[in-house]
Each structure stands twice: as C-alpha cells, then as structure tokens.
Design a protein around this motif. Structure first.
Motif, mmCIF file in Angstrom:
data_model
loop_
_atom_site.group_PDB
_atom_site.id
_atom_site.type_symbol
_atom_site.label_atom_id
_atom_site.label_comp_id
_atom_site.label_asym_id
_atom_site.label_seq_id
_atom_site.Cartn_x
_atom_site.Cartn_y
_atom_site.Cartn_z
ATOM 1 N N ARG A 400 131.786 159.301 110.528
ATOM 2 C CA ARG A 400 130.494 159.763 111.035
ATOM 3 C C ARG A 400 130.618 159.947 112.537
ATOM 4 O O ARG A 400 131.007 159.029 113.263
ATOM 5 N N LEU A 401 130.292 161.146 113.016
ATOM 6 C CA LEU A 401 130.505 161.503 114.413
ATOM 7 C C LEU A 401 129.173 161.548 115.157
ATOM 8 O O LEU A 401 128.307 162.378 114.873
ATOM 9 N N ARG A 402 129.004 160.626 116.102
ATOM 10 C CA ARG A 402 127.820 160.587 116.948
ATOM 11 C C ARG A 402 128.145 161.284 118.274
ATOM 12 O O ARG A 402 129.129 160.936 118.931
ATOM 13 N N LEU A 403 127.320 162.239 118.659
ATOM 14 C CA LEU A 403 127.595 163.052 119.835
ATOM 15 C C LEU A 403 126.450 162.987 120.840
ATOM 16 O O LEU A 403 125.279 162.948 120.454
ATOM 17 N N HIS A 411 124.374 172.709 121.457
ATOM 18 C CA HIS A 411 124.630 171.600 120.538
ATOM 19 C C HIS A 411 125.384 172.040 119.294
ATOM 20 O O HIS A 411 126.299 171.340 118.830
ATOM 21 N N GLU A 412 125.015 173.175 118.728
ATOM 22 C CA GLU A 412 125.664 173.627 117.498
ATOM 23 C C GLU A 412 127.126 173.997 117.751
ATOM 24 O O GLU A 412 128.005 173.666 116.952
ATOM 25 N N TRP A 415 129.141 170.812 118.179
ATOM 26 C CA TRP A 415 129.409 170.158 116.899
ATOM 27 C C TRP A 415 130.533 170.870 116.157
ATOM 28 O O TRP A 415 131.447 170.221 115.633
ATOM 29 N N ARG A 416 130.514 172.191 116.128
ATOM 30 C CA ARG A 416 131.569 172.922 115.429
ATOM 31 C C ARG A 416 132.934 172.651 116.052
ATOM 32 O O ARG A 416 133.936 172.475 115.338
ATOM 33 N N THR A 418 133.930 169.973 117.891
ATOM 34 C CA THR A 418 134.387 168.598 117.666
ATOM 35 C C THR A 418 134.758 168.370 116.201
ATOM 36 O O THR A 418 135.771 167.721 115.904
ATOM 37 N N GLN A 419 133.976 168.908 115.285
ATOM 38 C CA GLN A 419 134.299 168.759 113.866
ATOM 39 C C GLN A 419 135.630 169.426 113.539
ATOM 40 O O GLN A 419 136.465 168.855 112.823
ATOM 41 N N GLU A 437 131.304 163.877 109.073
ATOM 42 C CA GLU A 437 129.890 164.223 108.969
ATOM 43 C C GLU A 437 129.188 164.035 110.315
ATOM 44 O O GLU A 437 129.605 163.220 111.150
ATOM 45 N N ARG A 438 128.142 164.794 110.501
ATOM 46 C CA ARG A 438 127.391 164.770 111.759
ATOM 47 C C ARG A 438 126.291 163.718 111.693
ATOM 48 O O ARG A 438 125.515 163.670 110.743
#
Length: 476
Positions: A400-403, A411-412, A415-416, A418-419, A437-438
C-alpha cells in the motif's frame, strides 16, 4: 588552521592526522577556532542567519554553542536562497539540477557537490559542499581508512587488485550515487545497482571479486546469506556497511560468511558526510575537530553521557557555503561516559533506533523473496514532485503506497509514475504478482515525529541501533 581560504587537501589531511595524534585537547582547540570562524562568516554572508542572530540577540563573540539558536531542515529549506552564503546559488536552479538524473555526479554551478535526501521528517533536503567541505570529507575518509586498516589489510587489498564494488541506488542525487558516478569508468571500481535482483548482484560480484565491498547494511546481510548458501564466492578484505543499522550479531555473521572480512561502518548524513566512523570496540567516534554533536532531550536540554538522547544537534565546521549550526538531526544517541579502549580521542557514541526492516514475499516457485527496504525507498525518493511517501505491506502480496505530493504537482500523474516504478522494480525481482495499491491516507508519522518509509507485514523490527539515510550504526 581555520582554512579561511580555499584549502590544500594535503594540508587538511596532515592536520587531521596531527589532531588525532595529539588527542582530545588538540581537537577541542581546533573545534573552538573553527566554530568562531564559521559563526563570523555565517553572520556576514548568510541573510537568514544574520536576521536570526539579530532576533535572538546572539553576541558578537560566540565561544559557546549554547548561545546560538537551534535550526532544522524545514526552516532552512524554506529560506534556502537566504541560507546559503553564495548569492548566485538559488533553490529553483538547485531543484532543477536535482531533478535531472543526467547531472548525477557533475558539479552544480560548476563548483559545488550537490546531494539530496528526503529523510524521515517529511522535508526534502538539498545539500551542497564547497571546496573546503570536500577537502575535509576526503581527509576524514583517509583518517578513517588508516584507523581501520593494518598493513596486512592493505596487503590483502593490493593482492586482490585494489578492486572496490559499490552497491548504490539508481536515479537520484544520493550521496553514495554521486560518489559512484564520479568513480565510474575506473577499471578497479564497479558501481552496482541496489535495485537489481539479488541473484544478478551475486553474479556480478562473483565475476568482479572485489577487495573492498560497500553495500547498504541490509543488502550486506542478504549477501552474507547468499555466501552461506554457497552462491556468493568472494572474500573481500574490507566490507563497509552504510545507510542502516542491523542486529548486533549480524556484523559478525557477515564477517564469517565473507571469508573473515573486516566489517566496519560509520554514522554520517548529507548534512555532514564525514561525521564519524566505527572503531574496533564497537563505538562510533565523532570527528570532533570538524564536527560537533550535542545530545539533547525533547526540550533541547543537554543529556549527560550514558543516557539516551531524544535527538542530537549537529554543527558542521567545514561547510561555509551552507552553514549547519545546531541543526536538529533527529537521531538518538548514547555517549560513552569513559574513554574508549580503542584510544581514539573523538567522542564515542552509539546510535539508537530501529534496525533495518526486510520485506519478504512468496516467490513464483514458492520460495520466499526478500527485499531490503532502502532500494524501495531510494527508488521513490528520486521521483520529482513526491514530497513524502510510505510503503506498507498489508499482506504477503500487497504493498500500500501512501503519497504526499509537493505543492503544484499533478496527483494522478505522480501516482502513475510511482506505481510504475515500484511495479517495474518488483517485476525485476520476479515479483510481478505483488500488487501495488494506492492509499487514500497520507504517510503516517510515528510517535517520535518521524516517518518509517517501509513497513513490513511482520511488524516492528528488532531494535539494534540505527540512523537515517547515509548513516549507520557500529558493529561490535
């Protein structure tokens, strides 16, 4: 010697050996003179410190560090352009340089060494070294190695061709990555990626057969396990562990597994790369002629030797470009109350805290696959626009990835990125089945006000004395 002008590396090294040989008094004399010179320079050349000292009523002549206000990374980074003493150095340009992986190892503004860290307090740090600080770093490194190595050790290294293998992160301006970039191309130096699968790292080390091996501490532990299983077949003379602490018995295990190698470590930080080094008695010795460490409690009151501190205040006496004076480093220490039996005159201490955490996943064939935490952390620290992150293993095959995005970041898109980076790293380790997972929640601070970047499913790690990135705890 105060080194007011551009220093001679030979003079700095000669003075470093003289100070150590003459003992604690000689180190204290140098410390006082260099502190006075640094404060005078800082008050004159740094607008931030000039205002701060005026507001705090700091006297013109400072003979005691306690007369100076306490500083920290967040406030200094917020005032970066006024903090540095070279008005040509600007934060926007430093950030653009730091965001460009093509510039790793190159001089910033044609004359400064630039390194970065996010640390664990939620503030990205950009740190610069000028010629003075670089000369002192080199001198302290030489003093460290001469303190570690006997004539027999040096002969073993020479017999193995003097080959050195560095295991470093990719993509960011981390201190070890910058150092490796500058050494790349030399036939006797191999810069290997900490992000590659363990079996590939083992294969590369078997082919190179280093005389000196410098990995992250947790990676060193994984390599020792590979050696015990007969997969890694090297016998370096010296192993230098960096960046994390380990349970105390691990240091001896690593030594045995790697052919009786001498295992040594140091405690350092981007704010002061030459801060300390370990001794044969298992303590860390501060290079007190060039650095000051003040153990304090949560109210910044001095803590006596023998008692654990809440944090330490760091003063770097070498860096006149980006002054570090009574800087809250965030690491907890215990100072030895009596002289160290090794004979080193520098203050002896041990760093307290959490040992390195390892992530374990079920592999594709059922066998467990173990990843060290720092390869994951450094991978994300190099992502532009990512202010802070936390990786939490919620079950054996889910991360689980906390950003926390920096202001103005999409933000989107973040997230892409880093994922994708994390998923690609997992795939390289044959862990493509592990899901990333985000998280809706931001990174969570611990009780001490710090953020644990990687949290395994197994829970709290063994306590063993640890420091943050680019620093380590001592073996016994």
């Amino acid at each position: 010697m105060t080194l007011a002008a551009k220093p001679s590396a030979v003079r700095v090294l000669a003075d470093a050996w003289t100070a150590k040989r003459r003992g604690e008094r000689a180190m204290s004399e140098r410390q006082r003179a260099r502190l006075a010179a640094l404060v005078a320079h800082t008050r004159t050349r740094s607008p931030y410190y000039r205002r701060l000292y005026q507001e705090q009523g700091v006297p013109a002549e400072v003979g005691d560090l306690a007369a100076l206000p306490i500083t920290g990374k967040s406030a200094l980074m917020d005032a970066f352009d006024d903090w540095v003493t070279d008005p040509a150095v600007l934060l926007d340009e430093a950030r653009a340089f730091a965001d460009d992986p093509e510039m790793i190892g190159r001089p910033f503004a044609d004359r400064y060494t630039l390194t970065t860290t996010s640390g664990t307090t939620g503030t990205h740090g950009i740190f610069l070294q000028d010629a003075r600080a670089a000369a002192v770093t080199g001198a302290m490194m030489a003093r460290m190695l001469t303190g570690w190595l006997t004539v027999r050790d040096a002969a073993r290294i020479a017999a193995r061709g003097g080959r050195m293998a560095l295991v470093v992160p990719e993509g960011g301006h981390f201190a070890s990555t910058v150092a490796a970039a500058r050494l790349r191309g030399r036939s006797r130096v191999a810069a290997l990626s900490v992000h590659q699968p363990l079996e590939e790292l083992v294969e590369a080390l078997n082919a190179f057969r280093p005389a000196v091996l410098a990995p992250y501490a947790s990676v060193g532990a994984l390599l020792a396990t590979a050696a015990e299983a007969g997969r890694l077949r090297i016998d370096p003379a010296l192993v230098i562990l960096t960046a994390e602490g380990l349970p105390v018995p691990e240091y001896e295990r690593i030594s045995r597994a790697l052919g009786g190698a001498k295992v040594r470590t140091s405690w350092a930080a981007n704010e002061c790369p030459f801060l300390s080094y370990g001794c044969t008695a298992g303590w860390l010795h501060v290079n007190a002629d060039w650095a000051v460490v003040e153990p304090v409690d949560e109210h910044y009151r001095p803590v006596p030797p023998g008692e654990p501190s809440h944090t330490v205040l760091l003063t770097n006496l070498a860096n006149h470009l980006q002054p570090i004076l009574r800087y809250d480093l965030g690491d907890a220490v215990v100072v030895r109350p009596d002289p160290c039996p090794c004979g080193n005159p520098g203050p002896a201490l041990r760093v307290q805290g959490r040992a390195a955490d390892l992530l374990t996943f079920p592999g594709p064939n059922g066998a467990p696959v173990t990843l060290a935490p720092l390869p994951l952390a450094t991978l994300l620290e190099a992502v532009p626009g990512l202010e802070l992150f936390q990786i939490v293993q919620t079950n054996p095959t889910t991360l689980r990835l906390r950003l926390l995005p920096a202001p103005g970041t999409d933000h989107e898109a973040l997230w892409r990125t880093t994922q994708t980076r994390l998923s690609e790293l997992l795939a390289r380790h044959r862990l493509g089945h592990v899901r990333v997972e985000r998280a809706a929640e931001p990174p969570q601070y611990g009780t001490g006000g710090k953020i644990r970047a990687v949290i395994p499913i197994a829970g709290p790690a063994t306590k063993a004395g640890m420091v943050g990135p680019e620093g380590t705890c001592p073996p016994v």
